[in-house]
Design a protein around this motif. Structure first.
Motif, mmCIF file in Angstrom:
data_model
loop_
_atom_site.group_PDB
_atom_site.id
_atom_site.type_symbol
_atom_site.label_atom_id
_atom_site.label_comp_id
_atom_site.label_asym_id
_atom_site.label_seq_id
_atom_site.Cartn_x
_atom_site.Cartn_y
_atom_site.Cartn_z
ATOM 1 N N GLU A 166 17.178 3.891 -7.129
ATOM 2 C CA GLU A 166 17.618 4.943 -5.907
ATOM 3 C C GLU A 166 17.618 6.190 -6.731
ATOM 4 O O GLU A 166 17.480 7.285 -5.989
ATOM 5 N N LYS A 167 18.197 6.344 -7.631
ATOM 6 C CA LYS A 167 18.497 7.652 -8.632
ATOM 7 C C LYS A 167 16.975 8.248 -8.927
ATOM 8 O O LYS A 167 16.886 9.715 -8.710
ATOM 9 N N ASP A 168 16.020 7.341 -9.095
ATOM 10 C CA ASP A 168 14.756 8.005 -9.559
ATOM 11 C C ASP A 168 13.792 8.294 -8.576
ATOM 12 O O ASP A 168 12.636 8.681 -8.847
ATOM 13 N N ALA A 169 14.156 7.658 -7.221
ATOM 14 C CA ALA A 169 13.237 8.021 -5.976
ATOM 15 C C ALA A 169 12.741 9.298 -6.053
ATOM 16 O O ALA A 169 11.511 9.729 -5.664
ATOM 17 N N GLY A 176 6.650 13.654 0.490
ATOM 18 C CA GLY A 176 7.712 13.089 1.321
ATOM 19 C C GLY A 176 7.455 11.316 1.142
ATOM 20 O O GLY A 176 8.187 10.632 1.867
ATOM 21 N N VAL A 177 6.577 11.068 0.265
ATOM 22 C CA VAL A 177 6.318 9.530 0.168
ATOM 23 C C VAL A 177 6.691 9.081 -1.300
ATOM 24 O O VAL A 177 6.106 9.684 -2.111
ATOM 25 N N VAL A 178 7.542 8.122 -1.354
ATOM 26 C CA VAL A 178 7.538 7.438 -2.714
ATOM 27 C C VAL A 178 6.250 6.426 -2.920
ATOM 28 O O VAL A 178 5.953 5.727 -2.386
ATOM 29 N N ILE A 179 5.842 7.046 -4.228
ATOM 30 C CA ILE A 179 4.510 6.533 -4.522
ATOM 31 C C ILE A 179 4.739 5.059 -5.397
ATOM 32 O O ILE A 179 5.713 4.654 -5.735
ATOM 33 N N GLU A 180 3.571 4.437 -5.487
ATOM 34 C CA GLU A 180 3.502 3.186 -6.214
ATOM 35 C C GLU A 180 3.954 3.243 -7.624
ATOM 36 O O GLU A 180 3.141 4.239 -8.422
ATOM 37 N N ALA A 181 4.722 2.421 -8.331
ATOM 38 C CA ALA A 181 4.991 2.822 -9.634
ATOM 39 C C ALA A 181 5.191 1.409 -10.142
ATOM 40 O O ALA A 181 5.474 0.095 -9.805
#
Length: 324
Positions: A166-169, A176-181
């Motif tokens: 959550e902190k690294d999001a 505006g999109v959280v990418i695959e990691a």
């Protein structure tokens, strides 16, 4: 390479389609090399002994966000780009698979380090504790064969990992999109790290610790060390050794001890501490009266939890003195 014959000057010329593919390959390789070079600088600048795929990928995101490398492809790093760059880093001797921690990478620009540095670099939640921490503070002359560490139990670990994600999001958000990691990896500590045995204690409630200056290592606070001596004397050289350490050093650290014992949920810990400090050492502190309220007549509380109850006890602290 495929070629075609030119009637005018009787030369063989490369086919245009083949040349296009070659140029594309070298162009893409050059772009990837710039990205990998920037990533290598970030990894070396982090000054970590070992690092995970997740942590390297966060560095890659930072490079893209700051556009700190030339010829970056796309608006954010992809997993394929990351894997390709990682292969370059391996071939360039920037990183190599760590010999002790599966799934983690040793940073080759960093000098070799002892086990206490490595375990804390690999695991952001563990800290040096018990007899190893006692040695760090000069409370004992004993040199434990194993390095004692405390780390979170599974339930607590799950919460810590969720909190980190959550902190690294924001670091992983592009457009505006959280990418695959890569997944957040919690390393499994092996039995031996850098040639030294490791003794782990898992707990669902981590104690108080502090960072060691100019080091990656973390260690129990001085008050926490004295608390550990009462909760786990068998990991601190045994209760007899614990009593020797308290009688020699506890008055020097009395305020830190009282502050930490006050926060302990266990009543028996307060009874043990009160008995040692007040009756054995004649120390005085206003907190002792509050601790004494935790004592219960008729109980089977003992000073040394590894030994059976003995019919010698403290009237005030209601505790069996089952060790001399």
């Amino acid at each position: 390479m495929a070629e075609a014959f030119c009637p005018k000057d009787k030369r063989l010329l490369p086919l245009r389609g083949s040349m296009d593919k070659t140029e594309t390959y070298f162009h893409e390789a050059h772009r990837m090399t710039n990205f990998a070079e920037a990533l290598a600088r970030s990894i070396n600048g982090a000054k970590e002994y070992i690092i995970s795929d997740y942590e390297i990928f966060l560095l890659a995101c930072d490079i893209y966000r700051k556009r700190s490398a030339r010829y970056l492809r796309g608006e954010h790093p992809t997993m394929d780009q990351y894997r390709n760059a990682r292969e370059i880093l391996k071939k360039a001797n920037v990183i190599t698979a760590d010999k002790d921690y599966a799934g983690m990478w040793q940073v080759l620009s960093q000098a070799s380090a002892p086990a206490d540095e490595i375990v804390c670099s690999a695991d952001p939640y563990c800290y040096i504790s018990h007899l190893s921490a006692m040695q760090r503070y000069g409370l004992t002359f004993r040199r434990p064969e194993a390095l004692h560490i405390t780390r979170p139990g599974q339930k607590l670990l799950k919460k810590l990992k969720e909190g980190r994600v959550e902190k690294d999001a924001p670091k992983l958000t592009f457009g505006g999109v959280v990418i695959e990691a890569p997944k957040v990896l919690q390393p499994r500590h092996p039995d031996v790290v850098r040639g030294r045995k490791i003794h782990q204690k898992s707990t669902e409630k981590l104690g108080d610790w502090k960072a060691i200056r100019r080091s990656k290592a973390r260690v129990s606070s001085i008050g926490q060390v004295f608390l550990e001596m009462l909760t786990d004397p068998h990991l601190c050289g045994g209760m007899q050794h614990v009593l020797e350490v308290w009688e020699e050093h506890a008055k020097t650290h009395l305020n830190d001890i009282v502050k930490r014992i006050d926060l302990a949920a266990s009543g028996v810990v307060k009874m043990r501490a009160g008995y040692i400090l007040e009756e054995r050492m004649a120390a005085q502190h206003p907190a002792f009266q509050e601790w004494a309220k935790k004592a219960q007549r008729g109980g089977s509380m003992v000073l040394d939890p590894s030994l059976p109850y003995k019919d010698v006890y403290s009237e005030k602290w209601m505790i069996s003195i089952n060790v001399s």
